[in-house]
Design a protein around this motif. Structure first.
Motif, mmCIF file in Angstrom:
data_model
loop_
_atom_site.group_PDB
_atom_site.id
_atom_site.type_symbol
_atom_site.label_atom_id
_atom_site.label_comp_id
_atom_site.label_asym_id
_atom_site.label_seq_id
_atom_site.Cartn_x
_atom_site.Cartn_y
_atom_site.Cartn_z
ATOM 1 N N GLN A 61 9.834 5.065 6.042
ATOM 2 C CA GLN A 61 8.851 4.152 6.618
ATOM 3 C C GLN A 61 8.862 2.827 5.859
ATOM 4 O O GLN A 61 8.795 1.760 6.478
ATOM 5 C CB GLN A 61 7.453 4.764 6.584
ATOM 6 C CG GLN A 61 6.412 3.880 7.248
ATOM 7 C CD GLN A 61 5.015 4.460 7.181
ATOM 8 O OE1 GLN A 61 4.744 5.326 6.371
ATOM 9 N NE2 GLN A 61 4.139 3.979 8.030
ATOM 10 N N LEU A 62 8.968 2.895 4.553
ATOM 11 C CA LEU A 62 9.001 1.687 3.733
ATOM 12 C C LEU A 62 10.213 0.827 4.100
ATOM 13 O O LEU A 62 10.094 -0.392 4.256
ATOM 14 C CB LEU A 62 9.041 2.073 2.252
ATOM 15 C CG LEU A 62 8.843 0.975 1.229
ATOM 16 C CD1 LEU A 62 7.483 0.315 1.394
ATOM 17 C CD2 LEU A 62 8.971 1.543 -0.168
ATOM 18 N N THR A 63 11.353 1.454 4.275
ATOM 19 C CA THR A 63 12.568 0.731 4.643
ATOM 20 C C THR A 63 12.425 0.074 6.012
ATOM 21 O O THR A 63 12.825 -1.076 6.209
ATOM 22 C CB THR A 63 13.777 1.688 4.641
ATOM 23 O OG1 THR A 63 13.912 2.248 3.337
ATOM 24 C CG2 THR A 63 15.056 0.973 5.017
ATOM 25 N N ARG A 64 11.836 0.798 6.956
ATOM 26 C CA ARG A 64 11.637 0.242 8.303
ATOM 27 C C ARG A 64 10.694 -0.962 8.278
ATOM 28 O O ARG A 64 10.924 -1.959 8.967
ATOM 29 C CB ARG A 64 11.095 1.307 9.240
ATOM 30 C CG ARG A 64 12.123 2.339 9.610
ATOM 31 C CD ARG A 64 11.550 3.391 10.508
ATOM 32 N NE ARG A 64 12.572 4.351 10.883
ATOM 33 C CZ ARG A 64 12.337 5.559 11.341
ATOM 34 N NH1 ARG A 64 11.089 5.969 11.495
ATOM 35 N NH2 ARG A 64 13.319 6.367 11.652
ATOM 36 N N LEU A 65 9.629 -0.858 7.505
ATOM 37 C CA LEU A 65 8.688 -1.976 7.407
ATOM 38 C C LEU A 65 9.337 -3.192 6.757
ATOM 39 O O LEU A 65 9.123 -4.329 7.194
ATOM 40 C CB LEU A 65 7.447 -1.554 6.621
ATOM 41 C CG LEU A 65 6.522 -0.551 7.310
ATOM 42 C CD1 LEU A 65 5.385 -0.155 6.372
ATOM 43 C CD2 LEU A 65 5.981 -1.102 8.610
ATOM 44 N N LYS A 66 10.137 -2.956 5.739
ATOM 45 C CA LYS A 66 10.824 -4.072 5.077
ATOM 46 C C LYS A 66 11.821 -4.735 6.024
ATOM 47 O O LYS A 66 11.943 -5.963 6.032
ATOM 48 C CB LYS A 66 11.537 -3.587 3.812
ATOM 49 C CG LYS A 66 10.583 -3.295 2.674
ATOM 50 C CD LYS A 66 11.345 -2.860 1.432
ATOM 51 C CE LYS A 66 10.416 -2.640 0.257
ATOM 52 N NZ LYS A 66 11.152 -2.269 -0.960
ATOM 53 N N ALA A 102 0.828 -1.211 0.000
ATOM 54 C CA ALA A 102 0.000 0.000 0.000
ATOM 55 C C ALA A 102 0.859 1.256 0.000
ATOM 56 O O ALA A 102 0.579 2.212 -0.731
ATOM 57 C CB ALA A 102 -0.932 -0.012 1.211
ATOM 58 N N ILE A 103 1.906 1.247 0.794
ATOM 59 C CA ILE A 103 2.785 2.421 0.858
ATOM 60 C C ILE A 103 3.532 2.600 -0.455
ATOM 61 O O ILE A 103 3.685 3.718 -0.957
ATOM 62 C CB ILE A 103 3.762 2.302 2.045
ATOM 63 C CG1 ILE A 103 2.999 2.443 3.355
ATOM 64 C CG2 ILE A 103 4.863 3.354 1.954
ATOM 65 C CD1 ILE A 103 3.827 2.141 4.586
ATOM 66 N N ALA A 104 4.001 1.512 -1.019
ATOM 67 C CA ALA A 104 4.761 1.582 -2.271
ATOM 68 C C ALA A 104 3.882 2.093 -3.415
ATOM 69 O O ALA A 104 4.380 2.757 -4.328
ATOM 70 C CB ALA A 104 5.341 0.225 -2.607
ATOM 71 N N CYS A 136 5.061 8.258 -1.402
ATOM 72 C CA CYS A 136 5.694 7.128 -0.735
ATOM 73 C C CYS A 136 6.776 7.608 0.229
ATOM 74 O O CYS A 136 7.703 8.312 -0.154
ATOM 75 C CB CYS A 136 6.288 6.201 -1.793
ATOM 76 S SG CYS A 136 7.104 4.767 -1.110
ATOM 77 N N ASP A 137 6.658 7.232 1.496
ATOM 78 C CA ASP A 137 7.640 7.574 2.526
ATOM 79 C C ASP A 137 8.715 6.482 2.530
ATOM 80 O O ASP A 137 8.499 5.377 3.035
ATOM 81 C CB ASP A 137 6.953 7.669 3.883
ATOM 82 C CG ASP A 137 7.891 8.068 5.008
ATOM 83 O OD1 ASP A 137 9.111 8.148 4.772
ATOM 84 O OD2 ASP A 137 7.395 8.295 6.121
ATOM 85 N N GLN A 138 9.868 6.785 1.945
ATOM 86 C CA GLN A 138 10.924 5.789 1.804
ATOM 87 C C GLN A 138 11.468 5.302 3.144
ATOM 88 O O GLN A 138 11.794 4.127 3.289
ATOM 89 C CB GLN A 138 12.076 6.351 0.956
ATOM 90 C CG GLN A 138 11.732 6.502 -0.513
ATOM 91 C CD GLN A 138 11.398 5.160 -1.159
ATOM 92 O OE1 GLN A 138 12.036 4.149 -0.892
ATOM 93 N NE2 GLN A 138 10.379 5.164 -2.003
#
Length: 68
Positions: free
Chosen positions: A40-45, A29-31, A36-38
């Motif tokens: 936050q995306l990195t933290r979730l990954k 959803a974020i991607a 896109c908050d990179q």
């Protein structure tokens, strides 16, 4: 390993798999969002990878050690 320990591990495994799936949906959803908050995306990954490692560890402990 006792039955109680195995049941506890299986319950934990189920929780981890659920969280892993939820993170997968959140990452998608974020991607797909236009803003896109990179970070936050990195933290979730990173969290998703940690969960995968925990899942693998529990699965390995539940499988009997078979020596060929």
């Amino acid at each position: 390993m006792s039955d109680e320990e195995e049941q506890a591990l299986r319950a934990r495994l189920s929780e981890l798999r659920q969280e892993h799936g939820d993170l997968d949906a959140a990452i998608a959803a974020i991607a797909d969002s236009p803003r896109c908050d990179q970070l936050q995306l990195t933290r979730l990954k990173k969290r998703k990878l940690q969960l995968k490692d925990q899942i693998t560890q529990i699965e390995d402990s539940l499988l009997p050690d078979i020596t060929a």
